[in-house]
Design a protein around this motif. Structure first.
Motif, PDB file in Angstrom:
ATOM      1  N   ASP A   6      50.463  38.558  44.244  1.00 18.52           N
ATOM      2  CA  ASP A   6      51.557  38.700  44.878  1.00 18.52           C
ATOM      3  C   ASP A   6      50.677  38.480  46.766  1.00 18.52           C
ATOM      4  OD1 ASP A   6      54.075  37.581  43.787  1.00 18.52           O
ATOM      5  OD2 ASP A   6      54.696  40.035  43.684  1.00 18.52           O
ATOM      6  N   SER A   7      49.542  38.584  46.381  1.00 18.04           N
ATOM      7  CA  SER A   7      48.996  38.444  48.437  1.00 18.04           C
ATOM      8  C   SER A   7      48.390  37.244  48.752  1.00 18.04           C
ATOM      9  CB  SER A   7      48.077  39.922  47.979  1.00 18.04           C
ATOM     10  OG  SER A   7      46.749  39.584  48.858  1.00 18.04           O
ATOM     11  N   TRP A   8      48.744  37.059  49.332  1.00 17.28           N
ATOM     12  CA  TRP A   8      48.344  35.411  50.139  1.00 17.28           C
ATOM     13  C   TRP A   8      46.510  35.861  50.200  1.00 17.28           C
ATOM     14  CZ3 TRP A   8      45.258  35.270  54.637  1.00 17.28           C
ATOM     15  CH2 TRP A   8      45.325  36.587  55.289  1.00 17.28           C
ATOM     16  N   GLN A   9      46.026  36.831  50.547  1.00 22.99           N
ATOM     17  CA  GLN A   9      45.143  37.291  50.951  1.00 22.99           C
ATOM     18  C   GLN A   9      43.780  37.012  49.838  1.00 22.99           C
ATOM     19  OE1 GLN A   9      46.817  39.054  51.882  1.00 22.99           O
ATOM     20  NE2 GLN A   9      46.954  40.094  53.738  1.00 22.99           N
ATOM     21  N   PHE A  10      44.850  37.686  48.456  1.00 18.41           N
ATOM     22  CA  PHE A  10      44.170  37.168  47.095  1.00 18.41           C
ATOM     23  C   PHE A  10      43.500  35.586  46.649  1.00 18.41           C
ATOM     24  CE2 PHE A  10      44.483  36.525  42.479  1.00 18.41           C
ATOM     25  CZ  PHE A  10      43.072  36.841  42.157  1.00 18.41           C
ATOM     26  N   TRP A  11      44.649  34.994  46.506  1.00 20.70           N
ATOM     27  CA  TRP A  11      44.478  33.849  46.720  1.00 20.70           C
ATOM     28  C   TRP A  11      43.319  32.934  47.579  1.00 20.70           C
ATOM     29  CZ3 TRP A  11      45.772  32.417  42.240  1.00 20.70           C
ATOM     30  CH2 TRP A  11      46.618  32.991  41.302  1.00 20.70           C
ATOM     31  N   ALA A  12      43.603  33.281  48.908  1.00 22.04           N
ATOM     32  CA  ALA A  12      42.895  32.928  50.256  1.00 22.04           C
ATOM     33  C   ALA A  12      41.313  33.254  49.535  1.00 22.04           C
ATOM     34  CB  ALA A  12      42.644  33.495  51.205  1.00 22.04           C
ATOM     35  N   VAL A  13      40.764  34.049  49.375  1.00 25.66           N
ATOM     36  CA  VAL A  13      39.508  34.900  48.122  1.00 25.66           C
ATOM     37  C   VAL A  13      39.577  33.943  47.261  1.00 25.66           C
ATOM     38  CG1 VAL A  13      37.910  36.611  47.664  1.00 25.66           C
ATOM     39  CG2 VAL A  13      39.543  36.678  50.021  1.00 25.66           C
ATOM     40  N   LEU A  14      39.864  33.948  46.509  1.00 24.88           N
ATOM     41  CA  LEU A  14      39.713  32.497  45.503  1.00 24.88           C
ATOM     42  C   LEU A  14      39.659  31.178  45.503  1.00 24.88           C
ATOM     43  CD1 LEU A  14      42.059  34.282  42.481  1.00 24.88           C
ATOM     44  CD2 LEU A  14      39.488  34.315  42.194  1.00 24.88           C
ATOM     45  N   SER A  15      40.261  31.000  46.654  1.00 28.01           N
ATOM     46  CA  SER A  15      40.146  29.985  47.370  1.00 28.01           C
ATOM     47  C   SER A  15      39.019  29.232  47.740  1.00 28.01           C
ATOM     48  CB  SER A  15      41.352  29.379  48.411  1.00 28.01           C
ATOM     49  OG  SER A  15      41.116  28.318  48.886  1.00 28.01           O
ATOM     50  N   ALA A  16      38.313  30.415  49.042  1.00 29.11           N
ATOM     51  CA  ALA A  16      36.799  30.769  49.322  1.00 29.11           C
ATOM     52  C   ALA A  16      35.844  30.190  47.651  1.00 29.11           C
ATOM     53  CB  ALA A  16      36.909  31.415  50.224  1.00 29.11           C
ATOM     54  N   VAL A  17      36.422  31.107  47.125  1.00 25.86           N
ATOM     55  CA  VAL A  17      35.044  31.172  46.022  1.00 25.86           C
ATOM     56  C   VAL A  17      35.142  29.797  45.453  1.00 25.86           C
ATOM     57  CG1 VAL A  17      35.289  32.110  43.788  1.00 25.86           C
ATOM     58  CG2 VAL A  17      35.084  33.949  45.341  1.00 25.86           C
ATOM     59  N   PHE A  18      36.469  29.305  45.085  1.00 28.30           N
ATOM     60  CA  PHE A  18      36.405  27.621  43.961  1.00 28.30           C
ATOM     61  C   PHE A  18      35.476  26.531  45.086  1.00 28.30           C
ATOM     62  CE2 PHE A  18      39.450  29.671  41.520  1.00 28.30           C
ATOM     63  CZ  PHE A  18      38.607  30.122  40.301  1.00 28.30           C
ATOM     64  N   ALA A  19      35.748  26.817  47.112  1.00 26.11           N
ATOM     65  CA  ALA A  19      35.563  25.702  47.414  1.00 26.11           C
ATOM     66  C   ALA A  19      33.884  25.773  47.358  1.00 26.11           C
ATOM     67  CB  ALA A  19      35.755  26.027  48.927  1.00 26.11           C
ATOM     68  N   ALA A  20      33.415  26.899  47.016  1.00 21.40           N
ATOM     69  CA  ALA A  20      31.657  27.918  47.381  1.00 21.40           C
ATOM     70  C   ALA A  20      31.559  26.483  46.245  1.00 21.40           C
ATOM     71  CB  ALA A  20      30.946  28.802  47.426  1.00 21.40           C
ATOM     72  N   LEU A  21      32.144  26.975  45.094  1.00 17.41           N
ATOM     73  CA  LEU A  21      31.595  26.012  43.778  1.00 17.41           C
ATOM     74  C   LEU A  21      32.047  24.558  43.667  1.00 17.41           C
ATOM     75  CD1 LEU A  21      32.848  29.133  40.925  1.00 17.41           C
ATOM     76  CD2 LEU A  21      30.803  28.678  41.723  1.00 17.41           C
ATOM     77  N   THR A  22      33.045  24.293  43.718  1.00 19.94           N
ATOM     78  CA  THR A  22      32.545  22.876  44.338  1.00 19.94           C
ATOM     79  C   THR A  22      31.687  22.170  45.525  1.00 19.94           C
ATOM     80  OG1 THR A  22      35.492  23.068  44.324  1.00 19.94           O
ATOM     81  CG2 THR A  22      34.431  21.390  45.374  1.00 19.94           C
ATOM     82  N   ALA A  23      31.226  22.789  46.018  1.00 22.90           N
ATOM     83  CA  ALA A  23      30.040  22.705  46.986  1.00 22.90           C
ATOM     84  C   ALA A  23      28.711  22.558  46.403  1.00 22.90           C
ATOM     85  CB  ALA A  23      29.958  23.314  48.457  1.00 22.90           C
ATOM     86  N   ILE A  24      28.943  23.491  45.765  1.00 20.08           N
ATOM     87  CA  ILE A  24      27.642  23.437  44.826  1.00 20.08           C
ATOM     88  C   ILE A  24      27.327  22.410  43.469  1.00 20.08           C
ATOM     89  CG2 ILE A  24      26.184  25.092  43.388  1.00 20.08           C
ATOM     90  CD1 ILE A  24      25.917  25.011  46.498  1.00 20.08           C
ATOM     91  N   PHE A  25      28.510  22.629  42.953  1.00 18.88           N
ATOM     92  CA  PHE A  25      28.927  22.027  41.563  1.00 18.88           C
ATOM     93  C   PHE A  25      28.862  20.499  42.039  1.00 18.88           C
ATOM     94  CE2 PHE A  25      31.706  25.216  39.379  1.00 18.88           C
ATOM     95  CZ  PHE A  25      30.247  25.836  38.833  1.00 18.88           C
ATOM     96  N   ALA A  26      29.116  19.697  42.872  1.00 14.90           N
ATOM     97  CA  ALA A  26      29.379  18.505  43.612  1.00 14.90           C
ATOM     98  C   ALA A  26      27.769  18.591  43.981  1.00 14.90           C
ATOM     99  CB  ALA A  26      30.545  18.262  44.678  1.00 14.90           C
ATOM    100  N   LYS A  27      27.571  18.984  44.974  1.00 20.70           N
ATOM    101  CA  LYS A  27      25.260  18.267  45.046  1.00 20.70           C
ATOM    102  C   LYS A  27      25.234  18.055  44.085  1.00 20.70           C
ATOM    103  CE  LYS A  27      22.624  17.522  47.846  1.00 20.70           C
ATOM    104  NZ  LYS A  27      22.332  16.803  48.760  1.00 20.70           N
ATOM    105  N   VAL A  28      25.009  19.064  42.951  1.00 24.32           N
ATOM    106  CA  VAL A  28      24.379  18.431  41.807  1.00 24.32           C
ATOM    107  C   VAL A  28      24.778  17.515  40.602  1.00 24.32           C
ATOM    108  CG1 VAL A  28      23.586  19.286  39.206  1.00 24.32           C
ATOM    109  CG2 VAL A  28      23.645  20.986  41.633  1.00 24.32           C
ATOM    110  N   GLY A  29      26.366  17.024  40.454  1.00 24.74           N
ATOM    111  CA  GLY A  29      27.413  16.025  40.135  1.00 24.74           C
ATOM    112  C   GLY A  29      26.203  15.022  40.821  1.00 24.74           C
ATOM    113  N   LEU A  30      26.214  15.129  41.960  1.00 21.73           N
ATOM    114  CA  LEU A  30      26.447  14.122  43.206  1.00 21.73           C
ATOM    115  C   LEU A  30      25.426  12.843  42.585  1.00 21.73           C
ATOM    116  CD1 LEU A  30      28.278  14.510  46.148  1.00 21.73           C
ATOM    117  CD2 LEU A  30      28.904  12.482  44.393  1.00 21.73           C
TER     118      LEU A  30
END
Length: 145
Positions: A6-30
């Protein structure tokens, strides 16, 4: 429900983790694909996953229950998201993930400014200092390696 869920902070941190993974996965995938086509593939995956989540959790709403104003702003948000993704994938195709991602995160600075100007949100001096440090940090990280 677990308090962290129920914490916005928890979800914001998860968002940052997934955004970081997005960059790494996308760079390799591109590596061997056009950036716009890669964005299309990513978008289809997102559409399918979100459709499954909405269906599985029973969160669908009657389309008529949503106001025209809400539709208008959701469409604008979708257009901005699409433009952001296209630009982000193009930048990743051309540059280093460690440089592209911090520049992309200048969106944090712009959200603070736009939130203050257009939404009347108030940030204190310490908050604005943080925004300035994010801006300076993004510029420094984006410098040629």
């Amino acid at each position: 429900m677990v308090p962290a869920l129920d914490s916005w902070q928890f979800w914001a941190v998860l968002s940052a983790v997934f955004a970081a993974l997005t960059a790494i996965f996308a760079k390799v995938g591109l590596e061997n694909v056009n950036s716009d086509f890669a964005t299309l593939i990513r978008t289809v995956v997102i559409l399918l996953v979100l459709g499954a989540i909405v269906a599985a959790t029973g969160q669908a709403q009657a389309l008529g229950s949503i106001s025209g104003r809400t539709y208008a702003f959701l469409v604008l948000s979708g257009l901005a998201t699409g433009a952001s993704w296209l630009c982000y994938f193009r930048a990743l195709k051309l540059g280093n993930a460690a440089q592209v991602a911090p520049v992309d995160k200048l969106s944090v600075v712009l959200v603070a400014v736009f939130g203050a100007v257009f939404l009347g949100e108030r940030l204190g001096p310490a908050n604005w200092l943080g925004v300035a440090l994010i801006a300076v940090g993004a510029v420094l990280v984006a410098q040629r390696m």
